[in-house]
Design a protein around this motif. Structure first.
Motif, PDB file in Angstrom:
ATOM      1  N   MET A 119      12.620  16.894  42.111  1.00  0.00           N
ATOM      2  CA  MET A 119      11.297  16.740  41.884  1.00  0.00           C
ATOM      3  C   MET A 119      10.692  15.562  42.460  1.00  0.00           C
ATOM      4  O   MET A 119       9.317  15.718  42.801  1.00  0.00           O
ATOM      5  CB  MET A 119      10.967  16.878  40.189  1.00  0.00           C
ATOM      6  CG  MET A 119      11.329  18.169  39.595  1.00  0.00           C
ATOM      7  SD  MET A 119      10.648  19.625  40.409  1.00  0.00           S
ATOM      8  CE  MET A 119       8.806  19.496  40.101  1.00  0.00           C
ATOM      9  N   GLU A 120      11.280  14.391  42.277  1.00  0.00           N
ATOM     10  CA  GLU A 120      10.889  13.219  42.745  1.00  0.00           C
ATOM     11  C   GLU A 120      10.357  13.307  44.168  1.00  0.00           C
ATOM     12  O   GLU A 120       9.427  12.915  44.620  1.00  0.00           O
ATOM     13  CB  GLU A 120      11.917  12.151  42.634  1.00  0.00           C
ATOM     14  CG  GLU A 120      11.447  10.829  42.797  1.00  0.00           C
ATOM     15  CD  GLU A 120      12.449   9.794  42.718  1.00  0.00           C
ATOM     16  OE1 GLU A 120      12.225   8.593  43.234  1.00  0.00           O
ATOM     17  OE2 GLU A 120      13.472   9.850  41.933  1.00  0.00           O
ATOM     18  N   MET A 121      11.485  14.055  44.883  1.00  0.00           N
ATOM     19  CA  MET A 121      11.074  14.037  46.664  1.00  0.00           C
ATOM     20  C   MET A 121      10.011  14.727  46.894  1.00  0.00           C
ATOM     21  O   MET A 121       9.338  14.853  47.654  1.00  0.00           O
ATOM     22  CB  MET A 121      12.435  14.533  47.161  1.00  0.00           C
ATOM     23  CG  MET A 121      13.650  13.616  47.084  1.00  0.00           C
ATOM     24  SD  MET A 121      14.916  14.220  48.323  1.00  0.00           S
ATOM     25  CE  MET A 121      15.760  15.193  46.973  1.00  0.00           C
ATOM     26  N   LEU A 122       9.767  15.913  45.806  1.00  0.00           N
ATOM     27  CA  LEU A 122       8.555  16.884  46.002  1.00  0.00           C
ATOM     28  C   LEU A 122       7.314  16.143  45.866  1.00  0.00           C
ATOM     29  O   LEU A 122       6.258  16.270  46.574  1.00  0.00           O
ATOM     30  CB  LEU A 122       8.695  18.023  45.250  1.00  0.00           C
ATOM     31  CG  LEU A 122       9.711  19.099  45.569  1.00  0.00           C
ATOM     32  CD1 LEU A 122      10.006  20.147  44.301  1.00  0.00           C
ATOM     33  CD2 LEU A 122       9.553  19.733  46.989  1.00  0.00           C
ATOM     34  N   ARG A 123       7.190  15.321  44.847  1.00  0.00           N
ATOM     35  CA  ARG A 123       6.157  14.615  44.169  1.00  0.00           C
ATOM     36  C   ARG A 123       5.685  13.439  45.601  1.00  0.00           C
ATOM     37  O   ARG A 123       4.504  13.285  45.996  1.00  0.00           O
ATOM     38  CB  ARG A 123       6.491  13.713  43.106  1.00  0.00           C
ATOM     39  CG  ARG A 123       6.300  14.732  41.925  1.00  0.00           C
ATOM     40  CD  ARG A 123       6.218  13.889  40.702  1.00  0.00           C
ATOM     41  NE  ARG A 123       7.332  13.027  40.548  1.00  0.00           N
ATOM     42  CZ  ARG A 123       8.294  13.428  39.827  1.00  0.00           C
ATOM     43  NH1 ARG A 123       8.533  14.398  39.337  1.00  0.00           N
ATOM     44  NH2 ARG A 123       9.490  12.390  39.500  1.00  0.00           N
ATOM     45  N   MET A 124       6.877  13.013  46.203  1.00  0.00           N
ATOM     46  CA  MET A 124       6.571  12.044  47.493  1.00  0.00           C
ATOM     47  C   MET A 124       5.860  12.785  48.478  1.00  0.00           C
ATOM     48  O   MET A 124       5.364  12.149  49.552  1.00  0.00           O
ATOM     49  CB  MET A 124       7.798  11.470  47.817  1.00  0.00           C
ATOM     50  CG  MET A 124       8.610  10.473  46.996  1.00  0.00           C
ATOM     51  SD  MET A 124      10.136  10.032  47.407  1.00  0.00           S
ATOM     52  CE  MET A 124       9.588   9.026  48.782  1.00  0.00           C
ATOM     53  N   LYS A 125       5.873  14.244  48.490  1.00  0.00           N
ATOM     54  CA  LYS A 125       5.261  15.027  49.789  1.00  0.00           C
ATOM     55  C   LYS A 125       3.845  15.507  48.932  1.00  0.00           C
ATOM     56  O   LYS A 125       3.507  16.519  49.681  1.00  0.00           O
ATOM     57  CB  LYS A 125       6.358  16.191  49.876  1.00  0.00           C
ATOM     58  CG  LYS A 125       7.557  15.928  50.693  1.00  0.00           C
ATOM     59  CD  LYS A 125       7.080  15.106  52.010  1.00  0.00           C
ATOM     60  CE  LYS A 125       8.560  14.786  52.525  1.00  0.00           C
ATOM     61  NZ  LYS A 125       8.315  14.024  54.060  1.00  0.00           N
ATOM     62  N   ASP A 126       3.546  15.121  48.045  1.00  0.00           N
ATOM     63  CA  ASP A 126       2.456  15.394  47.040  1.00  0.00           C
ATOM     64  C   ASP A 126       2.568  17.166  46.808  1.00  0.00           C
ATOM     65  O   ASP A 126       1.589  17.762  46.724  1.00  0.00           O
ATOM     66  CB  ASP A 126       1.114  15.376  47.992  1.00  0.00           C
ATOM     67  CG  ASP A 126       0.601  13.775  48.227  1.00  0.00           C
ATOM     68  OD1 ASP A 126       0.977  13.001  47.409  1.00  0.00           O
ATOM     69  OD2 ASP A 126       0.285  13.829  49.380  1.00  0.00           O
ATOM     70  N   VAL A 127       3.661  17.616  46.391  1.00  0.00           N
ATOM     71  CA  VAL A 127       3.949  18.857  45.923  1.00  0.00           C
ATOM     72  C   VAL A 127       4.384  18.842  44.428  1.00  0.00           C
ATOM     73  O   VAL A 127       5.193  18.074  44.095  1.00  0.00           O
ATOM     74  CB  VAL A 127       4.984  19.469  46.502  1.00  0.00           C
ATOM     75  CG1 VAL A 127       5.398  20.833  46.233  1.00  0.00           C
ATOM     76  CG2 VAL A 127       4.514  19.620  48.262  1.00  0.00           C
ATOM     77  N   TYR A 128       3.593  19.624  43.502  1.00  0.00           N
ATOM     78  CA  TYR A 128       3.817  19.239  42.260  1.00  0.00           C
ATOM     79  C   TYR A 128       4.215  20.700  41.437  1.00  0.00           C
ATOM     80  O   TYR A 128       4.795  20.822  40.292  1.00  0.00           O
ATOM     81  CB  TYR A 128       2.904  18.849  41.337  1.00  0.00           C
ATOM     82  CG  TYR A 128       2.368  17.406  41.786  1.00  0.00           C
ATOM     83  CD1 TYR A 128       2.924  16.172  41.072  1.00  0.00           C
ATOM     84  CD2 TYR A 128       1.637  17.107  42.898  1.00  0.00           C
ATOM     85  CE1 TYR A 128       2.838  15.033  41.485  1.00  0.00           C
ATOM     86  CE2 TYR A 128       1.520  15.596  43.123  1.00  0.00           C
ATOM     87  CZ  TYR A 128       1.895  14.680  42.476  1.00  0.00           C
ATOM     88  OH  TYR A 128       1.601  13.311  43.017  1.00  0.00           O
TER      89      TYR A 128
END
Length: 232
Positions: A119-128
């Motif tokens: 989830m952290e890596m996805l948030r770094m790509k602006d994906v929630y």
């Protein structure tokens, strides 16, 4: 020779050798490191530290050890360039973590990634929202690359069938109050054009900390006086 002087000379030599060998190994050594490149960096750094601090050791043996390790690294990189099997063996292969909005738990365990880390890596790509993800692939560098589903991707001019002009990179034309003549020539401009622009703004190159010209020949100025910033 005093110990402090010997350590100083050894350290300077070690820094020089590391700089030269890093340039030889190439820019990838300081960007996205593979597993072997990571090991190489640590090992050569340890050898250089040992060479600079151990006054009982011989200079030549330490230098030989560093050069041999560098040669091995270059040989492996050459092998990787020539062989796909070697790249797969040494660097591994990309792993699909999410497919069509579904997390692949088996691949998560293979890469030893927890749900929180994903989830952290996805948030770094602006994906929630995982449901919006078509594919999420972990590359051999450890970076997670994400492709959204088509309906969640931003519109582009191509989607709207619009014609757009090719972009040119912006070019710095003044740095630290000095005009960069080569940069002006690269974008088809000259000093007369620049001085005319500056004159119309009531300023001079020596008063400008940084100036840049974009693809539309728009001039951005950042004067030494931080309270003034202008584009023209």
């Amino acid at each position: 020779m005093p110990d402090w002087l010997e350590v100083t000379l050894r350290t300077l030599m070690a820094v020089l050798i590391l700089f030269i060998l890093t340039r030889v190994l190439g820019k990838r050594q300081i960007s996205q490191l593979s597993l072997f490149e990571y090991i190489t960096g640590i090992s050569i750094g340890n050898m250089a530290a040992y060479l600079s601090l151990d006054t009982d050791s011989e200079w030549g043996l330490g230098i030989i050890a560093i050069v041999v390790w560098t040669a091995i690294s270059l040989g492996i990189e050459f092998l990787q360039l020539k062989s796909k099997k070697a790249r797969n063996l040494l660097d591994g292969t990309p792993t699909v973590i999410i497919q069509n909005g579904k997390i692949l738990e088996k691949n998560m365990r293979k890469e030893r990634i927890t749900s929180d880390e994903l989830m952290e890596m996805l948030r770094m790509k602006d994906v929630y929202n995982i449901a919006t993800v078509e594919f999420a692939i972990m590359d051999t560098s450890g970076e997670l690359n994400v492709m959204l589903k088509k309906e969640h991707q931003p519109l582009t001019p191509a989607d709207l069938q619009l014609q757009v002009n090719a972009e040119k990179p912006s070019m710095a034309v003044i740095m630290d109050g000095k005009v960069l003549e080569d940069s002006l020539r690269k974008i088809g401009l000259n000093e007369n054009w620049l001085y005319a622009k500056l004159h119309s703004l009531g300023t001079k190159p020596e008063k400008i900390y940084f100036a840049q010209v974009d693809s539309q020949n728009k001039l951005y100025l950042d004067p030494y006086e931080d309270s003034i910033r202008t584009a023209h």
